[in-house]
Design a protein around this motif. Sequence first.
Motif, PDB file in Angstrom:
ATOM      1  N   ALA A 131      30.513  55.359  19.915  1.00 14.05           N
ATOM      2  CA  ALA A 131      30.878  56.779  19.958  1.00 14.05           C
ATOM      3  C   ALA A 131      29.795  57.612  20.632  1.00 14.05           C
ATOM      4  N   ARG A 132      28.574  57.059  20.721  1.00 13.58           N
ATOM      5  CA  ARG A 132      27.453  57.739  21.385  1.00 13.58           C
ATOM      6  C   ARG A 132      27.153  57.124  22.751  1.00 13.58           C
ATOM      7  N   GLY A 133      28.059  56.259  23.233  1.00 13.61           N
ATOM      8  CA  GLY A 133      27.864  55.659  24.547  1.00 13.61           C
ATOM      9  C   GLY A 133      26.966  54.437  24.556  1.00 13.61           C
ATOM     10  N   ILE A 134      26.692  53.867  23.379  1.00 14.64           N
ATOM     11  CA  ILE A 134      25.837  52.690  23.275  1.00 14.64           C
ATOM     12  C   ILE A 134      26.717  51.442  23.205  1.00 14.64           C
ATOM     13  N   ARG A 135      26.374  50.413  23.983  1.00 16.34           N
ATOM     14  CA  ARG A 135      27.207  49.221  24.103  1.00 16.34           C
ATOM     15  C   ARG A 135      26.569  48.011  23.418  1.00 16.34           C
ATOM     16  N   ALA A 136      27.410  47.114  22.943  1.00 18.52           N
ATOM     17  CA  ALA A 136      26.951  45.897  22.281  1.00 18.52           C
ATOM     18  C   ALA A 136      27.801  44.720  22.735  1.00 18.52           C
ATOM     19  N   MET A 137      27.160  43.562  22.944  1.00 14.97           N
ATOM     20  CA  MET A 137      27.864  42.374  23.420  1.00 14.97           C
ATOM     21  C   MET A 137      27.281  41.131  22.751  1.00 14.97           C
ATOM     22  N   VAL A 138      28.138  40.122  22.526  1.00 17.93           N
ATOM     23  CA  VAL A 138      27.725  38.831  21.971  1.00 17.93           C
ATOM     24  C   VAL A 138      27.548  37.833  23.113  1.00 17.93           C
ATOM     25  N   GLY A 139      26.537  36.965  22.987  1.00 13.46           N
ATOM     26  CA  GLY A 139      26.224  36.034  24.066  1.00 13.46           C
ATOM     27  C   GLY A 139      26.996  34.732  24.042  1.00 13.46           C
ATOM     28  N   PHE A 140      28.301  34.782  24.106  1.00 16.79           N
ATOM     29  CA  PHE A 140      29.094  33.570  24.305  1.00 16.79           C
ATOM     30  C   PHE A 140      29.119  33.276  25.806  1.00 16.79           C
ATOM     31  N   THR A 141      28.020  32.710  26.294  1.00 16.99           N
ATOM     32  CA  THR A 141      27.766  32.627  27.724  1.00 16.99           C
ATOM     33  C   THR A 141      28.723  31.704  28.457  1.00 16.99           C
TER      34      THR A 141
END
Length: 402
Positions: A131-141
């Motif tokens: 909601a504040r423009g911060i992104r998160a991702m999991v490393g399933f490479t």
Amino acid sequence: MSTTDGAPPRLRVAMIGYGFMGAAHSQGWRTSPRVFDLPAEPEMAVVVGRNAAAVSDAAAKWGWAESATDWREVIGRNDIDLVDIVTPGDSHAEIAIAALDAGKHVLCEKPLANTVAEAEAMTDAATRAAARGIRAMVGFTYRRVPAVTFLRDLIAQGAVGRIAQVRASYRQDWLVDPEMPLAWRLQKEHAGSGALGDIGAHAIDLAQFVTGMKLEKVSGVVDTIVKQRPLLGAGSGLSGTAAEGYGEVTVDDVAIFTGRFEGGVLGSFEATRFATGRKNALSIEVSGDKGALAFDLEDLNTLSFYDRTAPNQTQGFTRILVTESEHPYVSGWWPAGHMLGYEHGFSHQVKDLVEGIVEGVDPHPTFAEGLQVQRVLAAVEQSSERESAWVRVGAEAMTPST
């Protein structure tokens, strides 16, 4: 992100942890901006670890500008934009939630956490941060191996028709020797689970990614083949009661389970560290009424495709070399026919993450997708505890399914 006149904005990265995955992630951060035209320039600002001398050596070897020993202090710095978490699973939740709440983008190695509760808390933090423009991702490479992405694309285009069955496995043999020491990956308090969470998570994510279907219920069994291993010695930081120099293995060595996807499609899964002769054999095969597609990480530049609509006299599995510029990610690399390797997926991961951050969209896999995998892992363990009874994935996972 900081900016310089006429140049792309800079994205200053702090990596927490510096083991095997630290080396792989460092390769991605170094290489991706040299290969792809990224909308922001990643800067390898600082790597963090508990051992000051060892993490300093890692920084010098891998190209980080500085090293530190206090991850909380680093997360609190105003000059850090992104936190990359490559620590053991028991610290993922604390670090990721603190980083997201501090306004830092987060890349977190898989599996997302050691428990469903931790993964839920991390996903809640990611939702607040988004909601504040911060992104998160999991490393399933492994999603970003070009042949895997292309396999997903072919299925979406209807190459196999209606999916009838999925087979996925991840087989290694590094624990066949009973004298292999008791590393942190073999202790539940650090790793969460064994083969199931460490490599089975990849097979689960891969199956859901390429088919576009979620697993809804599972039936399986996990087992520990070697129940005691030699201790690494004093100062290792590992817990366990010594028994003549040995400690207890508290995670699984092998997991085998069946799953039902959305719509009733049946899948079979195996994760093992006791597949003698198999070094890193992540494989998947998807069968449908029009054809089949298969991939094996030990031959990672190829796909096998069976076209059931072809004339009978020419039917058979065809080997597709996934090295053309039209294939996913490949255009940034070498001329056609030149091979890519294990490390390239980490450069592709950086590319997708940076593009998502700059474009203001959630890069995949999201923490919510990581949570889904965590729920599957928990359901498999619960099924094994109940003599392989079917267990629903998610909110109903505590109740055996019919």
